[in-house]
Design a protein around this motif. Structure first.
Motif, PDB file in Angstrom:
ATOM      1  N   PHE A  64       0.735  -1.151   0.136  1.00  0.00           N
ATOM      2  CA  PHE A  64       0.057   0.110   0.072  1.00  0.00           C
ATOM      3  C   PHE A  64       0.731   1.378   0.068  1.00  0.00           C
ATOM      4  O   PHE A  64       0.653   2.185  -0.886  1.00  0.00           O
ATOM      5  CB  PHE A  64      -0.824   0.067   1.339  1.00  0.00           C
ATOM      6  N   ARG A  65       2.037   1.211   0.871  1.00  0.00           N
ATOM      7  CA  ARG A  65       2.856   2.417   0.950  1.00  0.00           C
ATOM      8  C   ARG A  65       3.616   2.701  -0.366  1.00  0.00           C
ATOM      9  O   ARG A  65       3.695   3.688  -0.767  1.00  0.00           O
ATOM     10  CB  ARG A  65       3.843   2.241   1.966  1.00  0.00           C
TER      11      ARG A  65
ATOM     12  N   LEU B 179      -7.525  11.725  -5.126  1.00  0.00           N
ATOM     13  CA  LEU B 179      -6.623  10.620  -4.823  1.00  0.00           C
ATOM     14  C   LEU B 179      -7.158  10.421  -3.304  1.00  0.00           C
ATOM     15  O   LEU B 179      -7.135   9.120  -2.973  1.00  0.00           O
ATOM     16  CB  LEU B 179      -5.387  11.198  -4.709  1.00  0.00           C
TER      17      LEU B 179
ATOM     18  N   SER C 107     -10.102   8.433  -2.953  1.00  0.00           N
ATOM     19  CA  SER C 107      -9.818   6.794  -3.575  1.00  0.00           C
ATOM     20  C   SER C 107      -8.639   6.007  -2.711  1.00  0.00           C
ATOM     21  O   SER C 107      -8.738   4.835  -3.011  1.00  0.00           O
ATOM     22  CB  SER C 107      -9.313   6.928  -4.892  1.00  0.00           C
ATOM     23  N   ALA C 108      -8.355   6.633  -1.689  1.00  0.00           N
ATOM     24  CA  ALA C 108      -7.671   5.898  -0.857  1.00  0.00           C
ATOM     25  C   ALA C 108      -8.114   4.494  -0.413  1.00  0.00           C
ATOM     26  O   ALA C 108      -7.383   3.605  -0.316  1.00  0.00           O
ATOM     27  CB  ALA C 108      -7.083   6.559   0.416  1.00  0.00           C
TER      28      ALA C 108
ATOM     29  N   VAL D 161      -7.611   1.906  -2.815  1.00  0.00           N
ATOM     30  CA  VAL D 161      -6.351   1.236  -2.990  1.00  0.00           C
ATOM     31  C   VAL D 161      -6.029   0.538  -1.785  1.00  0.00           C
ATOM     32  O   VAL D 161      -5.529  -0.610  -1.952  1.00  0.00           O
ATOM     33  CB  VAL D 161      -5.355   2.558  -2.888  1.00  0.00           C
ATOM     34  N   TRP D 162      -6.582   0.967  -0.513  1.00  0.00           N
ATOM     35  CA  TRP D 162      -6.317   0.050   0.719  1.00  0.00           C
ATOM     36  C   TRP D 162      -7.120  -1.255   0.510  1.00  0.00           C
ATOM     37  O   TRP D 162      -6.688  -2.515   0.662  1.00  0.00           O
ATOM     38  CB  TRP D 162      -6.835   0.728   1.963  1.00  0.00           C
TER      39      TRP D 162
ATOM     40  N   TRP E 152       0.767   3.745  -2.970  1.00  0.00           N
ATOM     41  CA  TRP E 152       0.330   5.146  -2.659  1.00  0.00           C
ATOM     42  C   TRP E 152       1.346   6.433  -3.022  1.00  0.00           C
ATOM     43  O   TRP E 152       0.978   7.122  -3.331  1.00  0.00           O
ATOM     44  CB  TRP E 152      -0.295   5.118  -1.223  1.00  0.00           C
TER      45      TRP E 152
ATOM     46  N   LEU F 277       1.439   7.038  -6.604  1.00  0.00           N
ATOM     47  CA  LEU F 277       0.051   7.688  -7.200  1.00  0.00           C
ATOM     48  C   LEU F 277       0.414   9.027  -6.802  1.00  0.00           C
ATOM     49  O   LEU F 277       0.012   9.969  -7.420  1.00  0.00           O
ATOM     50  CB  LEU F 277      -0.960   6.984  -6.495  1.00  0.00           C
ATOM     51  N   VAL F 278       0.744   9.266  -5.623  1.00  0.00           N
ATOM     52  CA  VAL F 278       0.809  10.742  -5.062  1.00  0.00           C
ATOM     53  C   VAL F 278       2.044  11.378  -6.086  1.00  0.00           C
ATOM     54  O   VAL F 278       1.726  12.496  -6.254  1.00  0.00           O
ATOM     55  CB  VAL F 278       1.589  10.902  -3.714  1.00  0.00           C
TER      56      VAL F 278
END
Length: 394
Positions: A109-110, A128, A131-132, A135-136, A113, A116-117
């Motif tokens: 995830f890290r 974003l 939408s977290a 992703v999680w 994420w 994506l950032v």
């Protein structure tokens, strides 16, 4: 206090823009893996020698492709869709600790994420953040799949190992310890030393839980143990050692009705010791609540094993007590005197004291018993036959 999770229908729908960004990251999976390897290095130290680097990278590639395709709402090819299951199964077989495995997987995830950032424009940030959750969820779906497959595989491996142990123990018993190859291979499968010393116990199926509890405690203490059903009885075999003594095993069996054979030397002697333990268990008195040693049970074992012959023996040796001219009261008194004498030291004075009568009275009763049965309990051979006959008569 945690807020209750929102139903999926109340969550914001996946953002098309974030799905687009995730799709773009499919072209940079190598870069994601590089970032992930840096993060996972401290975790991987616990199992780096168990998973080859090529396999580690290959499954990481498939895992990131699965996550990105899920977030990007793209089709997932079959060889990618089962990566969670494959990772869980393979790492279980490789002996990777589950907590380390899941910790490494959640680092996905890290990495995703952060990527994506970096790729998002300033105007994409609000979408974003919204939408977290998706992703999680993609990462947690992967982690859950790994955990489920891992636990199922460990359970299956344990069952297969236990089935193999049961099979080899059964083969050892069937061989009666006479086949050196079977003894050797059974020892390897069971973790038993061919030249070790062993203690065997047995109990009825109803009393089996006591043996299972003892086996669990002894196994936790590091003793090589095998416990399983054999025929209609539960059997326990323990390899004795410096810290696992006969007295210690009997302490673990305290309160468990079971038969215990004498310790034996060598794995090849275990089948016979098991037979003797089962024979002892089969003559436990009603209401027994503790282990009983074979050395304290030989007369009962011999009587039980003799089967129908015991009735003939009792009739032959003690039949005279049921003849004419012998009252039931006299027969009972003679039997009581003989039983008391045979259960003691063999001293007539001790027998007289136990019965609160004069020693001459005991002598007269022995003479009368001899007259009626032809057996003199003061002679060792006759005493042995009478002892067995008394067990058979009940």
């Amino acid at each position: 206090m945690h807020s209750p999770a929102l139903p999926e229908s109340e969550l914001p729908p996946p953002s098309p823009r974030i799905a687009e960004l995730a799709g773009q990251l499919l072209d940079n999976i190598d870069g994601l893996i590089g970032d992930w390897l840096e993060m996972v290095r401290p975790v991987r130290t616990t199992y780096a020698d168990r998973v080859p680097d090529t396999q580690f990278r290959d499954t990481a590639w498939h895992a990131f492709e699965l996550l990105l395709r899920t977030v990007a709402q793209l089709p997932v090819p079959p060889h990618i869709a089962d990566v969670s299951q494959r990772v869980g199964e393979d790492r279980a077989r490789q002996g990777v600790p589950l907590d380390s495995l899941l910790q490494a997987a959640r680092l996905d995830f890290r990495v995703v994420w952060a990527a994506l950032v970096r790729r998002a424009e300033p105007q994409d940030m609000a979408e974003l953040v919204e939408s977290a959750y998706h992703v999680w969820e993609a990462v947690e779906g992967h982690v859950t799949g790994i955990m489920t497959a891992y636990q199922r595989t460990v359970l299956d491996m344990g069952r297969r190992e236990e089935d193999e142990r049961r099979m080899w123990f059964a083969r050892l018993l069937e061989s009666e310890g006479r086949n050196p190859t079977v003894v050797r291979d059974a020892g390897l499968a069971l973790g038993f030393a061919a030249t070790g010393r062993y203690l065997c116990a047995a109990a009825s199926a109803a009393d089996g839980p006591g043996l299972r509890r003892a086996a669990a405690a002894l196994r936790s203490a590091g003793a090589p143990v095998q416990q399983q059903m054999t025929g209609g009885e539960a059997v326990l075999v323990v390899q004795l050692g410096r810290r696992t003594t006969r007295a210690g095993v009997l302490d673990q069996l305290a309160g468990s009705p079971c038969g215990v054979a004498p310790p034996v030397s060598g794995l090849a002697a275990v089948p016979r010791a098991t037979v003797l333990a089962v024979a002892t268990a089969q003559v436990l008195p009603p209401g027994a609540a503790a282990p009983r040693l074979l050395e304290d049970s030989w007369l009962d074992v011999l009587t039980h094993q003799a089967g129908d012959f015991t009735r003939d023996l009792a009739a032959d040796v003690l039949g005279g007590l049921d003849g004419p001219g012998v009252s039931g009261t006299e027969a009972d008194r003679l039997l009581e005197t003989v039983r008391t004498h045979l259960s003691g030291s063999g001293s007539i004075a001790e027998t007289a004291d136990a019965l609160y009568c004069h020693r001459n009275t005991v002598q007269h009763r022995f003479a009368r018993f001899h007259q009626l049965t032809g057996r003199d309990v003061r002679r060792p051979d006759d005493a042995a036959l009478v002892a067995v006959a008394l067990r058979a008569r009940g």
